[in-house]
Design a protein around this motif. Structure first.
Motif, PDB file in Angstrom:
ATOM      1  N   LEU A 197       0.773  -1.229   0.022  1.00 31.65           N
ATOM      2  CA  LEU A 197       0.005   0.001   0.212  1.00 31.65           C
ATOM      3  C   LEU A 197       1.024   1.244   0.164  1.00 31.65           C
ATOM      4  O   LEU A 197       0.553   2.236  -0.785  1.00 31.65           O
ATOM      5  N   ALA A 198       2.124   1.423   0.953  1.00 30.80           N
ATOM      6  CA  ALA A 198       2.700   2.425   0.688  1.00 30.80           C
ATOM      7  C   ALA A 198       3.503   2.774  -0.583  1.00 30.80           C
ATOM      8  O   ALA A 198       3.417   3.832  -1.234  1.00 30.80           O
ATOM      9  N   THR A 199       3.725   1.398  -1.481  1.00 34.16           N
ATOM     10  CA  THR A 199       4.291   1.632  -2.705  1.00 34.16           C
ATOM     11  C   THR A 199       3.056   2.413  -3.813  1.00 34.16           C
ATOM     12  O   THR A 199       3.378   3.082  -4.705  1.00 34.16           O
ATOM     13  N   VAL A 200       1.802   1.785  -3.381  1.00 32.17           N
ATOM     14  CA  VAL A 200       0.760   2.213  -4.288  1.00 32.17           C
ATOM     15  C   VAL A 200       0.626   3.694  -4.041  1.00 32.17           C
ATOM     16  O   VAL A 200       0.187   4.478  -4.950  1.00 32.17           O
ATOM     17  N   LEU A 201       0.578   4.195  -2.945  1.00 30.20           N
ATOM     18  CA  LEU A 201       0.531   5.735  -2.698  1.00 30.20           C
ATOM     19  C   LEU A 201       1.650   6.396  -3.153  1.00 30.20           C
ATOM     20  O   LEU A 201       1.359   7.467  -3.830  1.00 30.20           O
ATOM     21  N   ASP A 202       2.797   5.901  -3.300  1.00 31.54           N
ATOM     22  CA  ASP A 202       3.676   6.642  -3.933  1.00 31.54           C
ATOM     23  C   ASP A 202       3.849   6.627  -5.424  1.00 31.54           C
ATOM     24  O   ASP A 202       4.115   7.786  -6.074  1.00 31.54           O
ATOM     25  N   VAL A 203       3.116   5.601  -5.979  1.00 36.37           N
ATOM     26  CA  VAL A 203       2.875   5.921  -7.516  1.00 36.37           C
ATOM     27  C   VAL A 203       1.623   6.871  -7.735  1.00 36.37           C
ATOM     28  O   VAL A 203       1.949   7.486  -8.847  1.00 36.37           O
ATOM     29  N   LEU A 204       0.755   6.748  -6.871  1.00 34.58           N
ATOM     30  CA  LEU A 204      -0.426   7.607  -7.038  1.00 34.58           C
ATOM     31  C   LEU A 204      -0.024   8.966  -7.014  1.00 34.58           C
ATOM     32  O   LEU A 204      -0.316   9.965  -7.742  1.00 34.58           O
ATOM     33  N   ASN A 205       0.861   9.432  -5.936  1.00 34.94           N
ATOM     34  CA  ASN A 205       1.254  10.619  -5.489  1.00 34.94           C
ATOM     35  C   ASN A 205       2.290  11.204  -6.749  1.00 34.94           C
ATOM     36  O   ASN A 205       2.757  12.507  -6.758  1.00 34.94           O
ATOM     37  N   ALA A 206       2.875  10.237  -7.619  1.00 33.16           N
ATOM     38  CA  ALA A 206       3.729  10.651  -8.535  1.00 33.16           C
ATOM     39  C   ALA A 206       3.150  10.632  -9.961  1.00 33.16           C
ATOM     40  O   ALA A 206       3.642  10.649 -10.913  1.00 33.16           O
ATOM     41  N   ASN A 211      -4.453  13.199  -5.061  1.00 34.52           N
ATOM     42  CA  ASN A 211      -5.318  13.990  -4.673  1.00 34.52           C
ATOM     43  C   ASN A 211      -4.999  14.424  -3.346  1.00 34.52           C
ATOM     44  O   ASN A 211      -3.972  13.619  -2.746  1.00 34.52           O
ATOM     45  N   PHE A 212      -5.849  15.121  -2.634  1.00 31.94           N
ATOM     46  CA  PHE A 212      -5.594  15.513  -1.236  1.00 31.94           C
ATOM     47  C   PHE A 212      -5.406  14.080  -0.373  1.00 31.94           C
ATOM     48  O   PHE A 212      -4.848  13.950   0.748  1.00 31.94           O
ATOM     49  N   ALA A 213      -6.502  13.187  -0.682  1.00 32.67           N
ATOM     50  CA  ALA A 213      -6.653  11.866   0.256  1.00 32.67           C
ATOM     51  C   ALA A 213      -5.384  11.131  -0.152  1.00 32.67           C
ATOM     52  O   ALA A 213      -4.718  10.614   0.988  1.00 32.67           O
ATOM     53  N   THR A 214      -4.874  11.104  -1.120  1.00 27.27           N
ATOM     54  CA  THR A 214      -3.542  10.243  -1.329  1.00 27.27           C
ATOM     55  C   THR A 214      -2.619  10.917  -0.699  1.00 27.27           C
ATOM     56  O   THR A 214      -1.282  10.241  -0.272  1.00 27.27           O
ATOM     57  N   LEU A 215      -2.268  12.386  -0.804  1.00 27.05           N
ATOM     58  CA  LEU A 215      -1.148  12.743  -0.154  1.00 27.05           C
ATOM     59  C   LEU A 215      -1.106  12.875   1.480  1.00 27.05           C
ATOM     60  O   LEU A 215      -0.348  12.695   2.139  1.00 27.05           O
ATOM     61  N   ASN A 216      -2.277  13.275   1.864  1.00 30.61           N
ATOM     62  CA  ASN A 216      -2.529  13.672   3.347  1.00 30.61           C
ATOM     63  C   ASN A 216      -3.146  12.637   4.207  1.00 30.61           C
ATOM     64  O   ASN A 216      -3.111  12.544   5.419  1.00 30.61           O
ATOM     65  N   ARG A 217      -4.234  11.822   3.592  1.00 32.77           N
ATOM     66  CA  ARG A 217      -5.047  10.868   4.463  1.00 32.77           C
ATOM     67  C   ARG A 217      -4.474   9.622   4.675  1.00 32.77           C
ATOM     68  O   ARG A 217      -4.013   9.005   5.562  1.00 32.77           O
TER      69      ARG A 217
END
Length: 303
Positions: A197-206, A211-217
């Motif tokens: 999941l952490a890597t998924v968020l890294d991908v989404l944020n790049a 969006n705000f949820a991927t960056l901050n939540r």
């Protein structure tokens, strides 16, 4: 002469904003149905809302919705008679712009300015004084209250005529609801696909899904920190309904509202109504095979 400050409604957000004002060196006369909330925020307790109005020059309202705002401002027979020409009422609630405009017109009849100040940033930003405000009403009135706003907001935008602040707030909150509920669904899917999941968020944020949820939540949620203290699922649902009503009044098709209405409606139905809206991910997880993004630490493992 310095303006005397009053605050009516010292709940989750109002209490935090009041605390910022008080800690900034300005006394606040406050009233809330929960008297402990007033003292907890550092305000001087008032016996009633009328007592606040009679003894202050700028009064902030932080109330749940338009129904309550109208009940306080227009429905309470003591409210308008307690006002004095030259006062400013700042409504920090999330309210229907049409209601805001009606209240503005009524208060203008007695020489009182009414500013609608939508808020973005949630409890965390209120705590540290970094809220964003979007304000409708008189530019001169906004300039007068700006020194007080500076205690809890770092960005203040004058959006235009009365109702413009609350209109902008509803538009922003709808995008917040969309991004939160959609990201929750994606993260449950990522969990079931056995992705890190952490890597998924890294991908989404790049990537384009950021969006705000991927960056901050979700960087917090995947570790079990739901960022308690923010907007509840019930309040998020209320805001989306207000958005839909507003678009109906504007004559705009609301084609994307069903998704967040379904997500936060599900959360309410499954018992998360009064939990922070971030728990919508658990509601989606519940109906997707009892999925949780994080694994609680067992007592034996924690020792």
């Amino acid at each position: 002469m310095n303006d005397r400050i009053g605050f009516i409604g010292l709940g989750n957000m109002g209490g935090r904003m009041t605390r910022r004002i008080v800690d900034g060196g300005t006394d606040v006369l406050g009233f809330d149905m929960n008297s402990a909330a007033v003292t907890d925020a550092g305000a001087v307790p008032a016996a009633s809302g009328r007592a606040v109005l009679e003894s202050t020059d700028i009064v902030f309202l932080s109330l749940p919705d338009s129904r309550v705002v109208e009940k306080v401002v227009l429905g309470d027979p003591d409210f308008i008679p307690a006002l004095r020409r030259g006062m400013i009422i700042v409504d920090l609630s999330t309210a229907a712009p049409s209601s805001t405009q009606r209240i503005h017109e009524r208060l203008a009849e007695v020489g009182v300015e009414y500013l609608d100040a939508g808020i973005s940033g949630g409890a965390a930003a209120a705590e540290v004084g970094t809220l964003t405000l979007m304000v409708g009403g008189s530019a001169a009135a906004l300039e007068r209250v700006q020194p007080v706003l500076a205690h809890f907001a770092t960005k203040v935008f004058h959006m235009g005529a009365p109702g413009a602040g609350h209109s902008t707030k509803l538009l922003n909150n709808f995008l917040n609801a969309i991004s939160l509920s959609a990201t929750a669904e994606v993260m449950v899917a990522a969990k079931k696909a056995n992705l890190d999941l952490a890597t998924v968020l890294d991908v989404l944020n790049a990537s384009s899904g950021v969006n705000f949820a991927t960056l901050n939540r979700f960087p917090k949620i995947i570790h079990g920190d739901y960022l308690k203290g923010g907007l509840t699922n019930a309040l998020m649902m209320k805001d989306v309904v207000l958005y839909v009503d507003h678009l109906r009044e504007l004559g705009v098709a609301s084609l994307n509202a069903p998704a967040p209405l379904a997500s936060f409606g599900l959360a309410r139905a499954l018992g998360y109504s009064d939990e922070i809206s971030n728990t919508v991910v658990d509601a989606i997880g519940d109906v997707s095979g009892s999925v949780r993004l994080h694994q609680p630490v067992a007592v034996d493992d924690a020792q």
